[in-house]
Design a protein around this motif. Sequence first.
Motif, short mmCIF file in Angstrom:
data_model
loop_
_atom_site.label_atom_id
_atom_site.label_comp_id
_atom_site.label_asym_id
_atom_site.label_seq_id
_atom_site.Cartn_x
_atom_site.Cartn_y
_atom_site.Cartn_z
N UNK A 49 -23.61 -0.67 -1.37
CA UNK A 49 -22.16 -0.75 -1.16
C UNK A 49 -21.97 -1.40 0.20
N UNK A 50 -20.73 -1.74 0.56
CA UNK A 50 -20.51 -2.29 1.90
C UNK A 50 -20.91 -1.32 3.01
N UNK A 51 -20.98 -0.01 2.68
CA UNK A 51 -21.29 0.99 3.70
C UNK A 51 -22.79 1.22 3.87
N UNK A 52 -23.55 1.11 2.79
CA UNK A 52 -24.94 1.55 2.83
C UNK A 52 -25.74 0.86 1.73
N UNK A 53 -26.97 0.42 2.05
CA UNK A 53 -27.72 -0.36 1.06
C UNK A 53 -28.30 0.47 -0.08
N UNK A 54 -28.22 1.79 0.00
CA UNK A 54 -28.71 2.61 -1.11
C UNK A 54 -27.62 3.51 -1.69
N UNK A 55 -26.37 3.09 -1.52
CA UNK A 55 -25.26 3.84 -2.11
C UNK A 55 -24.97 3.27 -3.50
N UNK A 56 -24.82 4.16 -4.48
CA UNK A 56 -24.69 3.75 -5.88
C UNK A 56 -23.25 3.46 -6.28
N UNK A 57 -23.02 2.25 -6.75
CA UNK A 57 -21.76 1.93 -7.41
C UNK A 57 -22.06 1.80 -8.89
N UNK A 58 -21.60 2.77 -9.65
CA UNK A 58 -21.90 2.84 -11.08
C UNK A 58 -20.60 2.94 -11.87
N UNK A 59 -20.71 2.63 -13.15
CA UNK A 59 -19.53 2.57 -14.01
C UNK A 59 -18.83 3.90 -14.22
N UNK A 90 -12.81 2.80 -4.32
CA UNK A 90 -11.91 2.31 -3.27
C UNK A 90 -12.32 2.86 -1.90
N UNK A 91 -12.77 4.09 -1.87
CA UNK A 91 -13.26 4.68 -0.61
C UNK A 91 -14.50 3.92 -0.12
N UNK A 92 -15.38 3.60 -1.02
CA UNK A 92 -16.62 2.91 -0.65
C UNK A 92 -16.37 1.52 -0.08
N UNK A 93 -15.35 0.82 -0.58
CA UNK A 93 -15.12 -0.57 -0.18
C UNK A 93 -13.92 -0.72 0.76
N UNK A 94 -13.38 0.39 1.23
CA UNK A 94 -12.14 0.36 2.02
C UNK A 94 -12.24 -0.55 3.24
N UNK A 95 -13.38 -0.57 3.90
CA UNK A 95 -13.51 -1.36 5.13
C UNK A 95 -14.11 -2.74 4.91
N UNK A 96 -14.31 -3.12 3.67
CA UNK A 96 -14.87 -4.44 3.37
C UNK A 96 -13.78 -5.50 3.47
N UNK A 97 -13.99 -6.46 4.35
CA UNK A 97 -13.01 -7.52 4.55
C UNK A 97 -13.28 -8.65 3.55
N UNK A 98 -13.05 -8.34 2.28
CA UNK A 98 -13.31 -9.32 1.22
C UNK A 98 -12.47 -8.96 0.01
N UNK A 99 -12.18 -9.98 -0.78
CA UNK A 99 -11.42 -9.79 -2.02
C UNK A 99 -12.36 -9.42 -3.17
N UNK A 100 -13.56 -9.99 -3.14
CA UNK A 100 -14.56 -9.73 -4.18
C UNK A 100 -15.80 -9.15 -3.52
N UNK A 101 -16.34 -8.09 -4.07
CA UNK A 101 -17.56 -7.47 -3.54
C UNK A 101 -18.59 -7.45 -4.65
N UNK A 102 -19.71 -8.14 -4.41
CA UNK A 102 -20.84 -8.11 -5.34
C UNK A 102 -21.91 -7.18 -4.79
N UNK A 103 -22.39 -6.27 -5.63
CA UNK A 103 -23.44 -5.35 -5.22
C UNK A 103 -24.49 -5.26 -6.32
#
Length: 199
Positions: free
Chosen positions: A80-90, A98-111
Motif C-alpha cells: 500500500x502507499x503506507x507499507x510494502x507488506x500491507x494487504x489490499x484485497x478484494x 480509503x484509510x490506506x491511500x488517504x495520504x497518497x498524492x495520486x489519482x490512480x494507485x497500483x499495488x
Amino acid sequence: MKDLLKNDKFLLIQGNTDEKLGTYNEKFEKVLDEHVPVMASAYRADLKDLTSDDKEFLANLPENLIVDENGVKIMLCHGSPRKNDENITGDLSIEKVEEMVANADAEVIFCGHTHVPCGFATNTGKTVVNVGSVGRPFAENPKACYAIINIADNGDYEIEHRLIKYDIETAAKKLENRGFDGCKKLAAMLRKATSRYPQ
C-alpha cells in the motif's frame, strides 16, 4: 542481476522480498525459521545467488514512485502507499481502502503484494488497483495476471486486468530443482495456490 533490471524501459520499486533480501539479518532469519521455515530456506538459497552489489541495489530501490501520464498522477507501490507488506484485497471495506491511500498524492494507485487482483473506486476520487502477479499467483486461476492502463489525451483512463497462460510446469520444475528444503512445496503452489505460505 541489477544490470538486467537497470533499463530505461522499466520503473522499479521495492517489494517486501526485495527489502528483506537487501537488508537480511539474523533477527529476520530467526523469525522466518520459527514461523515459515520453507520461506527461510528459500531466502537462504536466494542469498547465495546475490552479490553484495545486488543486495545493495535491492535495499535502495524506492518504496514507491509517482508518474504523470497525460495529467493523471499514478502511484506505484508494492503493498500500500503506507507499507510494502500491507494487504489490499478484494474483501476490504471501501473505508479501510480509503484509510490506506488517504495520504497518497495520486489519482490512480497500483499495488501488488497479495498476488490477488482486485480494484476499488473510492469515494475520495481515487482508483486503487491490485495488479495481481505474473509469478506465484495466489488466486484460484494460476495464470499470470497484470494490469494495463490506457489514458486518453484528455486524461480519461480505463484499467484492465489481463490473465495469460505461461508454462507453469517448467517454472515449477525449475523451482523444484533448486534443491532447498521445501522447494517442492513452493513449486506445488505455482501449480495451485492454496495459501499464501506453504505449510
